[in-house]
Design a protein around this motif. Structure first.
Motif, short mmCIF file in Angstrom:
data_model
loop_
_atom_site.label_atom_id
_atom_site.label_comp_id
_atom_site.label_asym_id
_atom_site.label_seq_id
_atom_site.Cartn_x
_atom_site.Cartn_y
_atom_site.Cartn_z
N ASP A 73 0.84 -1.20 0.00
CA ASP A 73 0.00 0.00 0.00
C ASP A 73 0.88 1.25 0.00
O ASP A 73 0.62 2.21 -0.75
N CYS A 75 3.92 1.36 -1.11
CA CYS A 75 4.61 1.38 -2.41
C CYS A 75 3.77 2.11 -3.45
O CYS A 75 4.30 2.89 -4.26
N ILE A 76 2.48 1.88 -3.43
CA ILE A 76 1.58 2.56 -4.37
C ILE A 76 1.60 4.06 -4.11
O ILE A 76 1.62 4.87 -5.05
N VAL A 79 4.69 5.73 -5.69
CA VAL A 79 4.55 6.06 -7.11
C VAL A 79 3.65 7.28 -7.28
O VAL A 79 3.91 8.14 -8.13
N GLU A 80 2.60 7.39 -6.48
CA GLU A 80 1.74 8.58 -6.52
C GLU A 80 2.56 9.83 -6.21
O GLU A 80 2.37 10.87 -6.85
N TYR A 101 9.49 -3.76 -5.23
CA TYR A 101 8.64 -4.72 -5.95
C TYR A 101 9.06 -6.16 -5.69
O TYR A 101 8.22 -7.02 -5.47
N GLU A 110 -1.97 -6.22 -4.41
CA GLU A 110 -1.44 -4.85 -4.56
C GLU A 110 -0.14 -4.80 -5.35
O GLU A 110 0.23 -3.75 -5.87
N ARG A 111 0.53 -5.94 -5.45
CA ARG A 111 1.80 -5.98 -6.19
C ARG A 111 1.60 -5.55 -7.64
O ARG A 111 2.35 -4.74 -8.16
N HIS A 113 -0.93 -3.83 -8.88
CA HIS A 113 -1.37 -2.44 -8.92
C HIS A 113 -0.15 -1.52 -8.83
O HIS A 113 -0.06 -0.51 -9.55
N PHE A 114 0.76 -1.86 -7.94
CA PHE A 114 2.00 -1.09 -7.79
C PHE A 114 2.79 -1.07 -9.10
O PHE A 114 3.21 -0.01 -9.58
N SER A 116 1.72 -1.64 -12.17
CA SER A 116 0.97 -0.91 -13.18
C SER A 116 1.14 0.60 -13.02
O SER A 116 1.38 1.32 -13.99
N ALA A 117 1.04 1.07 -11.77
CA ALA A 117 1.22 2.51 -11.50
C ALA A 117 2.65 2.95 -11.82
O ALA A 117 2.87 4.02 -12.39
#
Length: 193
Positions: A73, A75-76, A79-80, A101, A110-111, A113-114, A116-117
């Motif tokens: 979470d 990690c996402i 990237v934001e 990663y 969530e891996r 999603h991370f 992809s972002a």
């Protein structure tokens, strides 16, 4: 440690102290919440460098303590923060992304999603408009290769411009999962991709 920050006012200092206490107690759920609280405060104050430093160290700490969902979470959010601050797509930031990663188990939703972002963010640094950065693809391909996820590795190698490593991975892929008569198919699949 992840909890040492410059003085930014009473609210941030108070939350930083709570975060430090949570980490020392091993209360990682509370620590996760405190990391997010501080992150959003820093971002709202346009203190992007502090937000990135905080969230990166927090994600690293949580992943090291097997708090995979909470770590992913964060990690996402990293990237934001990269995206919001127009952080450069450079080797240092790509290393941060890929280092985190590979610490996230493949079965954590969530891996992806991370990833992809991160791929979307990295497109900003690629001279080919609309394409993710080849260095990020290369590093992700190496992670998948190490995990023996050959099809995913192949996909990322195709976008990495690293033909030599791709060829080496394809040889391993063929020798471990293919029949001798299928050697041409392993190469053809990459060409068609």
């Amino acid at each position: 440690m992840a909890t040492k920050h410059r003085s930014n006012g009473g609210g941030v200092d108070r939350v930083s102290k709570k975060l430090q206490a949570s980490v020392e107690r091993g209360d990682y759920y509370e620590a996760h919440q405190m990391y997010k609280t501080l992150y959003f405060r820093f971002m709202n104050q346009n203190k992007h460098a502090e937000a990135i430093e905080l969230i990166y160290s927090g994600a690293s700490l949580l992943l090291e303590h097997n708090q995979h969902v909470s770590g992913a979470d964060l990690c996402i959010l990293l990237v934001e923060a990269f995206d919001a601050s127009d952080a450069p797509v450079n080797s240092a930031n790509i290393a941060k992304v890929t280092g985190l990663y590979k610490q996230i188990p493949a079965d954590i939703p969530e891996r992806e999603h991370f990833l992809s972002a991160a791929l979307k963010w990295s497109a900003k640094g690629n001279p080919k408009k609309g394409c993710s950065h080849p260095e990020l693809h290369q590093q992700v391909a190496l992670i998948f290769w190490n995990e023996k996820s050959y099809a995913l590795s192949r996909y990322h190698f195709v976008h990495s411009m690293d033909g030599k490593q791709c060829a080496t991975m394809l040889v391993e892929f063929h020798t471990t999962q293919g029949y001798p008569s299928e050697v041409d198919m392993f190469i053809t699949q990459v060409v068609f991709q």
